[in-house]
Design a protein around this motif. Sequence first.
Motif, mmCIF file in Angstrom:
data_model
loop_
_atom_site.group_PDB
_atom_site.id
_atom_site.type_symbol
_atom_site.label_atom_id
_atom_site.label_comp_id
_atom_site.label_asym_id
_atom_site.label_seq_id
_atom_site.Cartn_x
_atom_site.Cartn_y
_atom_site.Cartn_z
ATOM 1 N N THR A 17 9.252 -1.574 -1.017
ATOM 2 C CA THR A 17 7.894 -2.021 -1.339
ATOM 3 C C THR A 17 7.854 -2.287 -2.831
ATOM 4 O O THR A 17 8.382 -1.488 -3.611
ATOM 5 C CB THR A 17 6.864 -0.903 -1.002
ATOM 6 O OG1 THR A 17 7.004 -0.569 0.371
ATOM 7 C CG2 THR A 17 5.438 -1.336 -1.275
ATOM 8 N N GLU A 18 7.251 -3.403 -3.213
ATOM 9 C CA GLU A 18 7.151 -3.704 -4.647
ATOM 10 C C GLU A 18 6.185 -2.710 -5.289
ATOM 11 O O GLU A 18 5.030 -2.594 -4.861
ATOM 12 C CB GLU A 18 6.639 -5.133 -4.829
ATOM 13 C CG GLU A 18 6.669 -5.570 -6.277
ATOM 14 C CD GLU A 18 5.938 -6.892 -6.503
ATOM 15 O OE1 GLU A 18 5.559 -7.146 -7.647
ATOM 16 O OE2 GLU A 18 5.752 -7.631 -5.517
ATOM 17 N N LEU A 19 6.682 -1.992 -6.304
ATOM 18 C CA LEU A 19 5.812 -1.046 -7.005
ATOM 19 C C LEU A 19 5.139 -1.775 -8.165
ATOM 20 O O LEU A 19 5.794 -2.472 -8.942
ATOM 21 C CB LEU A 19 6.609 0.152 -7.515
ATOM 22 C CG LEU A 19 7.293 1.012 -6.442
ATOM 23 C CD1 LEU A 19 8.004 2.194 -7.094
ATOM 24 C CD2 LEU A 19 6.308 1.499 -5.378
ATOM 25 N N VAL A 20 3.835 -1.602 -8.278
ATOM 26 C CA VAL A 20 3.081 -2.203 -9.378
ATOM 27 C C VAL A 20 3.252 -1.357 -10.637
ATOM 28 O O VAL A 20 3.245 -1.857 -11.755
ATOM 29 C CB VAL A 20 1.584 -2.301 -8.987
ATOM 30 C CG1 VAL A 20 0.740 -2.862 -10.120
ATOM 31 C CG2 VAL A 20 1.417 -3.149 -7.726
ATOM 32 N N TYR A 21 3.453 -0.050 -10.430
ATOM 33 C CA TYR A 21 3.551 0.888 -11.552
ATOM 34 C C TYR A 21 4.137 2.185 -11.013
ATOM 35 O O TYR A 21 4.017 2.472 -9.825
ATOM 36 C CB TYR A 21 2.147 1.143 -12.118
ATOM 37 C CG TYR A 21 2.136 1.826 -13.462
ATOM 38 C CD1 TYR A 21 2.479 1.134 -14.618
ATOM 39 C CD2 TYR A 21 1.781 3.165 -13.578
ATOM 40 C CE1 TYR A 21 2.479 1.766 -15.855
ATOM 41 C CE2 TYR A 21 1.781 3.801 -14.811
ATOM 42 C CZ TYR A 21 2.128 3.096 -15.944
ATOM 43 O OH TYR A 21 2.131 3.721 -17.172
ATOM 44 N N GLN A 22 4.757 2.966 -11.901
ATOM 45 C CA GLN A 22 5.118 4.325 -11.494
ATOM 46 C C GLN A 22 5.209 5.244 -12.689
ATOM 47 O O GLN A 22 5.386 4.807 -13.822
ATOM 48 C CB GLN A 22 6.387 4.362 -10.651
ATOM 49 C CG GLN A 22 7.668 4.009 -11.345
ATOM 50 C CD GLN A 22 8.850 4.257 -10.381
ATOM 51 O OE1 GLN A 22 8.954 5.287 -9.715
ATOM 52 N NE2 GLN A 22 9.748 3.286 -10.305
ATOM 53 N N PRO A 24 6.523 9.623 -13.588
ATOM 54 C CA PRO A 24 7.513 10.549 -13.015
ATOM 55 C C PRO A 24 7.124 11.082 -11.625
ATOM 56 O O PRO A 24 7.992 11.282 -10.775
ATOM 57 C CB PRO A 24 7.575 11.676 -14.051
ATOM 58 C CG PRO A 24 7.279 10.979 -15.350
ATOM 59 C CD PRO A 24 6.240 9.941 -15.011
ATOM 60 N N ASN A 25 5.842 11.266 -11.378
ATOM 61 C CA ASN A 25 5.437 11.894 -10.110
ATOM 62 C C ASN A 25 4.516 11.048 -9.243
ATOM 63 O O ASN A 25 3.977 11.556 -8.254
ATOM 64 C CB ASN A 25 4.764 13.243 -10.409
ATOM 65 C CG ASN A 25 5.719 14.192 -11.097
ATOM 66 O OD1 ASN A 25 6.744 14.561 -10.529
ATOM 67 N ND2 ASN A 25 5.429 14.550 -12.339
ATOM 68 N N THR A 26 4.305 9.793 -9.631
ATOM 69 C CA THR A 26 3.411 8.934 -8.837
ATOM 70 C C THR A 26 3.988 7.521 -8.693
ATOM 71 O O THR A 26 4.790 7.088 -9.520
ATOM 72 C CB THR A 26 2.004 8.795 -9.483
ATOM 73 O OG1 THR A 26 2.076 7.939 -10.631
ATOM 74 C CG2 THR A 26 1.421 10.139 -9.882
ATOM 75 N N VAL A 27 3.548 6.832 -7.652
ATOM 76 C CA VAL A 27 3.850 5.403 -7.506
ATOM 77 C C VAL A 27 2.545 4.674 -7.186
ATOM 78 O O VAL A 27 1.599 5.272 -6.646
ATOM 79 C CB VAL A 27 4.878 5.111 -6.378
ATOM 80 C CG1 VAL A 27 6.248 5.658 -6.742
ATOM 81 C CG2 VAL A 27 4.416 5.650 -5.035
ATOM 82 N N VAL A 28 2.532 3.377 -7.540
ATOM 83 C CA VAL A 28 1.376 2.533 -7.236
ATOM 84 C C VAL A 28 1.883 1.256 -6.571
ATOM 85 O O VAL A 28 2.832 0.633 -7.062
ATOM 86 C CB VAL A 28 0.603 2.153 -8.521
ATOM 87 C CG1 VAL A 28 -0.651 1.344 -8.168
ATOM 88 C CG2 VAL A 28 0.245 3.378 -9.348
ATOM 89 N N PHE A 29 1.265 0.911 -5.439
ATOM 90 C CA PHE A 29 1.638 -0.332 -4.752
ATOM 91 C C PHE A 29 0.386 -0.940 -4.131
ATOM 92 O O PHE A 29 -0.658 -0.292 -4.040
ATOM 93 C CB PHE A 29 2.731 -0.064 -3.702
ATOM 94 C CG PHE A 29 2.441 1.056 -2.737
ATOM 95 C CD1 PHE A 29 1.737 0.827 -1.563
ATOM 96 C CD2 PHE A 29 2.863 2.363 -3.017
ATOM 97 C CE1 PHE A 29 1.465 1.862 -0.683
ATOM 98 C CE2 PHE A 29 2.587 3.412 -2.141
ATOM 99 C CZ PHE A 29 1.887 3.166 -0.970
ATOM 100 N N LYS A 30 0.515 -2.211 -3.722
ATOM 101 C CA LYS A 30 -0.623 -2.924 -3.147
ATOM 102 C C LYS A 30 -0.903 -2.432 -1.730
ATOM 103 O O LYS A 30 0.041 -2.205 -0.951
ATOM 104 C CB LYS A 30 -0.329 -4.427 -3.103
ATOM 105 C CG LYS A 30 -0.320 -5.064 -4.467
ATOM 106 C CD LYS A 30 -0.045 -6.573 -4.349
ATOM 107 C CE LYS A 30 0.013 -7.195 -5.728
ATOM 108 N NZ LYS A 30 0.557 -8.553 -5.720
ATOM 109 N N ASP A 31 -2.173 -2.319 -1.404
ATOM 110 C CA ASP A 31 -2.559 -1.999 -0.030
ATOM 111 C C ASP A 31 -2.167 -3.179 0.878
ATOM 112 O O ASP A 31 -2.371 -4.338 0.531
ATOM 113 C CB ASP A 31 -4.071 -1.743 0.035
ATOM 114 C CG ASP A 31 -4.472 -1.078 1.340
ATOM 115 O OD1 ASP A 31 -4.840 0.112 1.320
ATOM 116 O OD2 ASP A 31 -4.411 -1.743 2.400
ATOM 117 N N ALA A 32 -1.585 -2.850 2.047
ATOM 118 C CA ALA A 32 -1.111 -3.888 2.969
ATOM 119 C C ALA A 32 -2.265 -4.666 3.585
ATOM 120 O O ALA A 32 -2.074 -5.790 4.054
ATOM 121 C CB ALA A 32 -0.278 -3.237 4.074
ATOM 122 N N ASN A 33 -3.456 -4.087 3.593
ATOM 123 C CA ASN A 33 -4.616 -4.734 4.224
ATOM 124 C C ASN A 33 -5.776 -4.687 3.225
ATOM 125 O O ASN A 33 -6.708 -3.892 3.390
ATOM 126 C CB ASN A 33 -4.937 -3.984 5.520
ATOM 127 C CG ASN A 33 -6.102 -4.585 6.265
ATOM 128 O OD1 ASN A 33 -6.447 -5.757 6.068
ATOM 129 N ND2 ASN A 33 -6.748 -3.788 7.102
#
Length: 104
Positions: A17-22, A24-33
């Motif tokens: 999944t393409e990560l928009v940001y991360q 050390p302890n979190t990731v951010v990605f686009k909602d699929a819907n």
Amino acid sequence: MSEDCIFCKIANGEIATELVYQTPNTVVFKDANPKAPVHLLVVPKKHYATLNDVDDKELLGELMQTIQQVTKKIGLKSYKVHINTGKDAGQVVFHLHIHILGNK
Ligand code: 5GP
Ligand code: ZN
């Protein structure tokens, strides 16, 4: 890691999944819907089923800082954050996630 948890698999790279940001302890990605022109999910890498299960104050702070940092990165000044907690509140994926909704 919780077996068969979709957000654990995204966070550990098992599902690409393409990560928009991360951080050390979190990731951010686009909602699929997406339910808004900008709809991101902020997710701790460690599995917690709901907000009620997190007792780690540092992680809670890091999740909030991640929101500040990713919105700054994408130039989103105005946005809502939303955490569905529990089935009756509409939570469907039982790995804590924070919705960021913006109209940019
Ligand atoms: P909840 O109702 O649990 O707060 O929201 C779950 C959100 O996760 C929904 O907005 C849904 O569109 C999103 N979602 C569910 N499965 C996936 C997935 O595999 N990938 C991504 N990017 N989003 C997902
Ligand atoms: Zn999980």
